[in-house]
Scaffold this active site. Sequence first.
Site, PDB file in Angstrom:
ATOM      1  CG  ASN A 119     -11.334   1.141   7.115  1.00 25.58           C
ATOM      2  OD1 ASN A 119     -12.378   1.249   6.510  1.00 25.58           O
ATOM      3  ND2 ASN A 119     -11.276   0.999   8.426  1.00 25.58           N
ATOM      4  CE1 TYR A 120      -5.513   3.953   6.011  1.00 20.47           C
ATOM      5  CE2 TYR A 120      -6.417   2.785   7.901  1.00 20.47           C
ATOM      6  CZ  TYR A 120      -6.093   3.967   7.271  1.00 20.47           C
ATOM      7  OH  TYR A 120      -6.353   5.154   7.881  1.00 20.47           O
ATOM      8  CB  ILE A 121      -5.098  -4.586   3.439  1.00 18.15           C
ATOM      9  CG1 ILE A 121      -4.125  -4.283   4.572  1.00 18.15           C
ATOM     10  CG2 ILE A 121      -4.599  -5.695   2.546  1.00 18.15           C
ATOM     11  CD1 ILE A 121      -3.984  -5.409   5.565  1.00 18.15           C
TER      12      ILE A 121
END
Length: 823
Positions: free
Chosen positions: A761-763
């Site tokens: 989800n974030y990288i």
Amino acid sequence: MSRRASAVASKSLKEASDSEDVERDDSDEFEDSNDDDNEPIANLKGKKKASPAKSAQSKEEVTTDDEDDAPIAASKKRPSSAASNGSTSGAPASKKIAKSEKKNDLEPEEDDDSDDDEPIAKKAKKKEAVKKEPIKKEVIKKESAGTKRKAESDDAPSKKKKAAVKASPKKVKKEDGEEGEGDEDDEEEYEWWVNGLQDGGEKWKTMSHNGPVFPPAYVPHGIKMKYNGVPIALEPDSEEVATFFAGVVGTDYEKNKTFVANFFKDFLTVLSREKKPSPIKEFAKCDFSPIVDYLNELKEQRKSKTKEEKAAIKKEKEELDEKYGWAIFDGRKEKVGNFRIEPPGLFRGRGDHPKTGTLKLRVQPEQVTINIGKEAPIPPAPAGHKWGAVVHDNTVAWLATWKENVNDNIKYVLMAATSSLKGQSDMKKFEKARELKKHIDKIRRDYTEGLKDKVMATRQLCTALYFIDRLALRAGNEKGEDEADTVGCCSLRFEHVTLEPPNKVIFDFLGKDSIRYYNEVAVDEQVFKNIKIFKREPKKEGDMLFDRLNTSILNKDLTRHMPGLSAKVFRTFNASYTFQKELLDTPADGTAAEKVLAYNRANRQVAILCNHQRAVSKGHGAQMEKIQDRFRGMKYERGLIKKAMLEVDPKLKKKRPELAEDESDVDEEFIERHLAAQEEKEKQARVKALEKENEKRKAEGQPPLKSLDTKKKNVTPLESLSIEKLEKKLDDMTKRIENLKLQMIDKDENKTTALGTSKINYIDPRISVAWALKHDVDLDKIFNRSLREKFKWAIMSVKDGVSVFSIFLDLRVLTTWVKDWEF
DNA sequence: CTTAAAACTTAGAAGCGCCCCT
DNA sequence: AGGGGCGCTTCTAAGTTTTAAG
């Protein structure tokens, strides 16, 4: 009265700080952000010496807004907080009561159209026929039936929409050459990313799917639970609920008081509908063990299924997937995510959830709204049923929706992560985070300035933003009485933050999923001061730390810096930035394994930043020790090989002095233990071999043996091997040792940290792809199959860049696009 | 405006199946 | 050739943000 407060609060930061005239002190500036290096600062360093000369007075004199002192949400739900301020308006949430009263009614919500029998879907259709205007959607509210929505896709697209269509991405042949071959599924790949992102309004022109799948009807097993030692036959409905509970026996839920109380209350309700009054009155007298045993039996049966049976089950599942797992978007077949309606069960709320254990009812087709293209055939509802409604709304992403009874949450059937719909929003998310990079300097200057603002609301906003930026905290919406008590930045309370002079702030609170966030952070002097002010008397435990701030104020203020900016963007930005920065530690000339370790380490730093945790698996300690032993055992073996080499070729001693060195970690005590363990193992192996042999003999009618011939496994002594062979052995062993060592480090560092969430989800996946190219690491070492599919857009965009440029330029340049993350 | 609903992303746990290592 | 660990998938809860209603 909180109105005025928030009016001031929402006044732009700029304005507010312009109007103040508190003395300035330049040394107070946000130093950690050195102008040309606008990185997120994950690890807060202690701030430079406090400037003692500062007049504490003028600094800390923060005005609250005029005569109205009331914090935003003056009346508070958490105990004790309401009294915090003399002038607070009382009247706590009387609104909520009505809502919760209606709750806990186990009757499936009836769609009682009372005076109007016509299905809403039908009505909607009629209306549609009349409608001509491009209305995005329209909601028809039924008095008791909840809201039904009708939406229309625009028959005559507006100009704007037309433009979007024209610019719509081209279809591209899949480049791997298996053209037109058999599988019609993917002869064409929709490469939406080649033409850039489309505007968000319209998600499709035509769309069809086969509807959601309902869980199978309950099949009664007839097993009787016991009450007061007496077997009780249950009617199917109650039996099902009893079986749900039997399913948690042996888990923590069984011991959770709230869970049990909620379960039992609902169980009694269901029992009360039995034809005859049930004797069951007290939980303590209930004995579910017959059902528990039955469930265990089932489990056994399932495990011992034959290959054929398993294959049949698998095939059935595949057929279902095949039929319901796909939707057609503008002619393209795309994967649906959760096409199964959630089955009934006991709600497993996390942490201290007031509703945990509540019976989650079976969803009826009548509660489900279908969203599908106008021209597409409407999937049939299960026999004897009809859909609650059918809409044609191409501005939303869901295919079906229903409302769940426990928390009144709305559930959706959505597309899978691999779909282009999700892919596009994913890419948008990261593009937005990259956009933030362009504004972050300004934003930081701004909020640093605002830390000293004399308007309380502004100070709070800026302080909160400081934490969100630096610590990647979540926004922190307000939560209700009937949810677990967890917080994020804006909802932090007095007790969640402790000050430790001179400049340390200690966070200790439960965040999303009731995961504990604990962090000791050295902060800027001004932030420290602010927290002190925010915690000042008469505030006490239970009171909001930021009593003039909430997420909508915060997010609203953020949009002033950049359209679409919200608190969560900082988390994405910080995560991706941190990741890229950490990747710089990749050993350029390391082995693939070492590089992957570096990658995972960078990943781990991000996970730590975002506080992504997982429970330590129960066997971790033991597992670790086992590996440790294996590791030392290998080293011991290597020692033996080295010794043998020296014996075979004594001249090596001069040439290769390292062969004479002792292996580390291998001491007498260990060798003893190791040899003993080895001995034991061999013994066991012999016993086993003997057993087997005897079984064989028995089958052949021969008498069993007392022991096997001590046919000493002809272990070739190392010394008798050629030096080349030994050399090879040494090499192999060394490789194995190195690998195991890396594995060990990885494993230990991973025990409480979950890497998946940040990776998914974030990288920004493009960073990973660029990294893999640069370091020549196989992509599937870092992305598993689903990740590769989900991130196809990233893989293709970066790779395309490569294929175009790499002919002329060094590979490093290929990470061009990554520039904005600044490699 | 303020509040609530809707929509969609992010989250950890459970369950499973496969594969590696005895 | 058996089984346990592990990686992956599935599941759905729990957040955030956006949009609509009052």
